[in-house]
Design a protein around this motif. Structure first.
Motif, PDB file in Angstrom:
ATOM      1  N   LYS A   1      10.285  -3.180  -7.412  1.00 29.46           N
ATOM      2  CA  LYS A   1      10.532  -2.642  -6.078  1.00 29.46           C
ATOM      3  C   LYS A   1       9.258  -1.999  -5.563  1.00 29.46           C
ATOM      4  N   GLY A   2       9.053  -2.082  -4.245  1.00 30.62           N
ATOM      5  CA  GLY A   2       7.843  -1.519  -3.658  1.00 30.62           C
ATOM      6  C   GLY A   2       8.087  -1.017  -2.254  1.00 30.62           C
ATOM      7  N   THR A   3       7.229  -0.093  -1.808  1.00 34.02           N
ATOM      8  CA  THR A   3       7.319   0.443  -0.457  1.00 34.02           C
ATOM      9  C   THR A   3       5.945   0.392   0.207  1.00 34.02           C
ATOM     10  N   THR A   4       5.968   0.432   1.514  1.00 38.28           N
ATOM     11  CA  THR A   4       4.741   0.637   2.281  1.00 38.28           C
ATOM     12  C   THR A   4       4.521   2.128   2.471  1.00 38.28           C
ATOM     13  N   ILE A   5       3.312   2.526   2.831  1.00 44.23           N
ATOM     14  CA  ILE A   5       2.989   3.937   3.012  1.00 44.23           C
ATOM     15  C   ILE A   5       3.859   4.528   4.109  1.00 44.23           C
ATOM     16  N   GLY A   6       4.482   5.657   3.801  1.00 46.72           N
ATOM     17  CA  GLY A   6       5.320   6.341   4.770  1.00 46.72           C
ATOM     18  C   GLY A   6       6.750   5.864   4.814  1.00 46.72           C
ATOM     19  N   ASN A   7       7.062   4.830   4.054  1.00 46.05           N
ATOM     20  CA  ASN A   7       8.418   4.288   4.032  1.00 46.05           C
ATOM     21  C   ASN A   7       9.066   4.646   2.706  1.00 46.05           C
ATOM     22  N   THR A   8      10.269   5.192   2.752  1.00 51.41           N
ATOM     23  CA  THR A   8      10.948   5.597   1.524  1.00 51.41           C
ATOM     24  C   THR A   8      11.895   4.530   1.001  1.00 51.41           C
ATOM     25  N   ASP A   9      12.119   3.465   1.766  1.00 50.67           N
ATOM     26  CA  ASP A   9      13.017   2.405   1.343  1.00 50.67           C
ATOM     27  C   ASP A   9      12.237   1.312   0.618  1.00 50.67           C
ATOM     28  N   TYR A  10      12.745   0.911  -0.538  1.00 43.07           N
ATOM     29  CA  TYR A  10      12.088  -0.107  -1.345  1.00 43.07           C
ATOM     30  C   TYR A  10      12.526  -1.512  -0.934  1.00 43.07           C
ATOM     31  N   ASP A  11      11.663  -2.484  -1.203  1.00 45.65           N
ATOM     32  CA  ASP A  11      11.975  -3.905  -1.052  1.00 45.65           C
ATOM     33  C   ASP A  11      11.773  -4.600  -2.390  1.00 45.65           C
ATOM     34  N   TYR A  12      12.454  -5.756  -2.554  1.00 41.92           N
ATOM     35  CA  TYR A  12      12.207  -6.605  -3.723  1.00 41.92           C
ATOM     36  C   TYR A  12      10.759  -7.097  -3.697  1.00 41.92           C
ATOM     37  N   PHE A  13      10.109  -7.152  -4.865  1.00 43.57           N
ATOM     38  CA  PHE A  13       8.881  -7.936  -4.949  1.00 43.57           C
ATOM     39  C   PHE A  13       8.927  -8.826  -6.193  1.00 43.57           C
TER      40      PHE A  13
ATOM     41  N   PHE B   1       0.865  -1.173   0.000  1.00 44.63           N
ATOM     42  CA  PHE B   1       0.000   0.000   0.000  1.00 44.63           C
ATOM     43  C   PHE B   1       0.903   1.224   0.000  1.00 44.63           C
ATOM     44  N   GLY B   2       1.675   1.333  -1.055  1.00 43.57           N
ATOM     45  CA  GLY B   2       2.634   2.408  -1.218  1.00 43.57           C
ATOM     46  C   GLY B   2       3.054   2.470  -2.668  1.00 43.57           C
ATOM     47  N   ASP B   3       4.296   2.842  -2.905  1.00 45.96           N
ATOM     48  CA  ASP B   3       4.797   3.010  -4.259  1.00 45.96           C
ATOM     49  C   ASP B   3       5.306   1.682  -4.804  1.00 45.96           C
ATOM     50  N   ASN B   4       4.905   1.325  -6.028  1.00 44.14           N
ATOM     51  CA  ASN B   4       5.278   0.057  -6.646  1.00 44.14           C
ATOM     52  C   ASN B   4       5.770   0.303  -8.064  1.00 44.14           C
ATOM     53  N   ASN B   5       6.963  -0.198  -8.356  1.00 42.68           N
ATOM     54  CA  ASN B   5       7.571   0.028  -9.658  1.00 42.68           C
ATOM     55  C   ASN B   5       8.090  -1.286 -10.230  1.00 42.68           C
ATOM     56  N   PRO B   6       7.433  -1.834 -11.262  1.00 45.27           N
ATOM     57  CA  PRO B   6       7.922  -3.067 -11.868  1.00 45.27           C
ATOM     58  C   PRO B   6       9.171  -2.796 -12.703  1.00 45.27           C
ATOM     59  N   SER B   7      10.041  -3.807 -12.770  1.00 41.39           N
ATOM     60  CA  SER B   7      11.267  -3.686 -13.557  1.00 41.39           C
ATOM     61  C   SER B   7      11.249  -4.566 -14.801  1.00 41.39           C
ATOM     62  N   GLN B   8      10.774  -5.810 -14.654  1.00 38.41           N
ATOM     63  CA  GLN B   8      10.838  -6.746 -15.774  1.00 38.41           C
ATOM     64  C   GLN B   8       9.842  -7.876 -15.571  1.00 38.41           C
ATOM     65  N   CYS B   9       9.387  -8.461 -16.684  1.00 36.30           N
ATOM     66  CA  CYS B   9       8.529  -9.645 -16.661  1.00 36.30           C
ATOM     67  C   CYS B   9       9.223 -10.790 -17.384  1.00 36.30           C
ATOM     68  N   TYR B  10       8.865 -12.005 -16.995  1.00 37.81           N
ATOM     69  CA  TYR B  10       9.380 -13.210 -17.642  1.00 37.81           C
ATOM     70  C   TYR B  10       8.209 -14.144 -17.900  1.00 37.81           C
ATOM     71  N   LEU B  11       8.112 -14.668 -19.127  1.00 38.61           N
ATOM     72  CA  LEU B  11       7.068 -15.613 -19.508  1.00 38.61           C
ATOM     73  C   LEU B  11       7.698 -16.994 -19.601  1.00 38.61           C
ATOM     74  N   ASP B  12       7.237 -17.938 -18.763  1.00 39.02           N
ATOM     75  CA  ASP B  12       7.841 -19.266 -18.789  1.00 39.02           C
ATOM     76  C   ASP B  12       7.149 -20.173 -19.808  1.00 39.02           C
ATOM     77  N   ASN B  13       7.596 -21.417 -19.887  1.00 41.04           N
ATOM     78  CA  ASN B  13       7.093 -22.340 -20.905  1.00 41.04           C
ATOM     79  C   ASN B  13       5.634 -22.743 -20.692  1.00 41.04           C
ATOM     80  N   SER B  14       5.114 -22.519 -19.489  1.00 38.30           N
ATOM     81  CA  SER B  14       3.715 -22.825 -19.193  1.00 38.30           C
ATOM     82  C   SER B  14       2.820 -21.600 -19.298  1.00 38.30           C
ATOM     83  N   GLU B  15       3.375 -20.517 -19.841  1.00 38.79           N
ATOM     84  CA  GLU B  15       2.674 -19.244 -20.016  1.00 38.79           C
ATOM     85  C   GLU B  15       2.326 -18.590 -18.694  1.00 38.79           C
ATOM     86  N   ASN B  16       3.077 -18.909 -17.651  1.00 42.94           N
ATOM     87  CA  ASN B  16       2.988 -18.140 -16.415  1.00 42.94           C
ATOM     88  C   ASN B  16       3.806 -16.861 -16.570  1.00 42.94           C
TER      89      ASN B  16
END
Length: 290
Positions: free
Chosen positions: A54-66, A33-48
């Motif tokens: 990177k994403g943050t929670t509200i009020g937090n300026t540090d990003y985490d991997y997602f 429930f904050g800022d979310n920024n995708p970097s890349q997508c990967y399509l596997d052999n099963s079409e997943n």
């Protein structure tokens, strides 16, 4: 994939179209429930579809991997959030997969919780198809400065190639080299390559591609004046055969991979210090075992 402004923060968005360009479904942020920024997508052999960023929670300026995985129908299969050791800024930049259904995510993470100064290392995570963590690996460059992985690829032999930019001087030094690593599917570091451009300044990769055992890296380099940036294309051949000098037990130890070697190769000792001293060669099998 991309992001949209929801009025307060950025949300990631994933859209699927059919062959005719008709929209099939749209999926948005369900993690932060904050800022979310995708970097890349990967399509596997099963079409997943597996997306990282990177994403943050509200009020937090540090990003985490997602990392999120959707099936072809748009159902969320699993999601992962990873906060680095320093509880600081962590950014997933790239993802790839292998023929066994495993996924590999790389980027960079602030790894020193005891330092007030940010110190990034490459941070690579291996997941199985169910989202279970198989292993994690950090890479701290020779300068003990900021090291940021930007691209990753997997070959048919199970090798995982990670490339990025690494400070080759002290922390905060603007002289960045392109450092490329080869991990086995088990997470053993098999190979290390360092590129410092002719301008001895900033060299940075943007993309990586593998073909017939060769590694191609595209990026940018300062080859002359510090204000003039050039396009760079690097090619490493037989990158599953070479020299690992990144983790020596002492400064005159080199490891040669793999045994047996099926092609010709050359041993370049130009970057090894104190070459007048005795040198020890250790035979290693393809799994990294002596």
């Amino acid at each position: 994939s991309g992001k949209f402004w929801n009025g307060n923060y950025n949300d990631y968005t994933l859209v699927k179209y059919n062959f005719n360009g008709v929209q099939q479904w749209v999926k948005s942020n369900t993690l932060f429930f904050g800022d979310n920024n995708p970097s890349q997508c990967y399509l596997d052999n099963s079409e997943n579809i597996i997306m990282v960023g990177k994403g943050t929670t509200i009020g937090n300026t540090d990003y985490d991997y997602f990392t999120v995985k959707y099936d072809a129908a748009g159902n969320l299969l699993w999601s992962k959030i990873v906060n680095g050791a320093a509880n600081g800024n962590d950014e997933a930049k790239a993802i790839c997969g292998d023929s066994a259904g495993n996924y590999y995510v790389t980027g960079f993470s602030d790894v020193d919780p005891n330092s007030a100064q940010i110190n990034y290392d490459y941070f690579t995570i291996a997941y199985n198809s169910n989202g279970d963590t198989l292993w994690t690996r950090n890479y701290n460059g020779s300068g003990n400065g900021n090291d940021k992985a930007t691209a990753i690829a997997a070959d048919g032999a199970g090798n995982i190639i990670v490339t990025g930019e690494s400070e080759n001087g002290s922390l905060g030094n603007s002289n960045l080299n392109i450092v490329t690593l080869n991990y086995s599917s088990l997470g053993s570091l098999l190979l290390y390559a360092n590129y410092n451009g002719t301008g001895n300044a900033t060299d940075s990769p943007n993309a990586i591609s593998l073909k017939n055992g060769n590694v191609f890296i595209c990026g940018e380099t300062y080859s002359g004046a510090i204000s003039q940036k050039d396009i760079l294309v690097l090619k490493y051949d037989n990158f599953n055969v070479g020299i690992n000098s990144s983790e020596p037990t002492h400064e005159a130890t080199i490891k040669l991979y793999p045994i047996p070697v099926l092609t010709d190769f050359q041993v370049d000792l130009s970057d090894v210090k104190n070459r007048s001293k005795k040198m020890t060669f250790v035979l290693i099998n393809p799994l990294g075992e002596e």
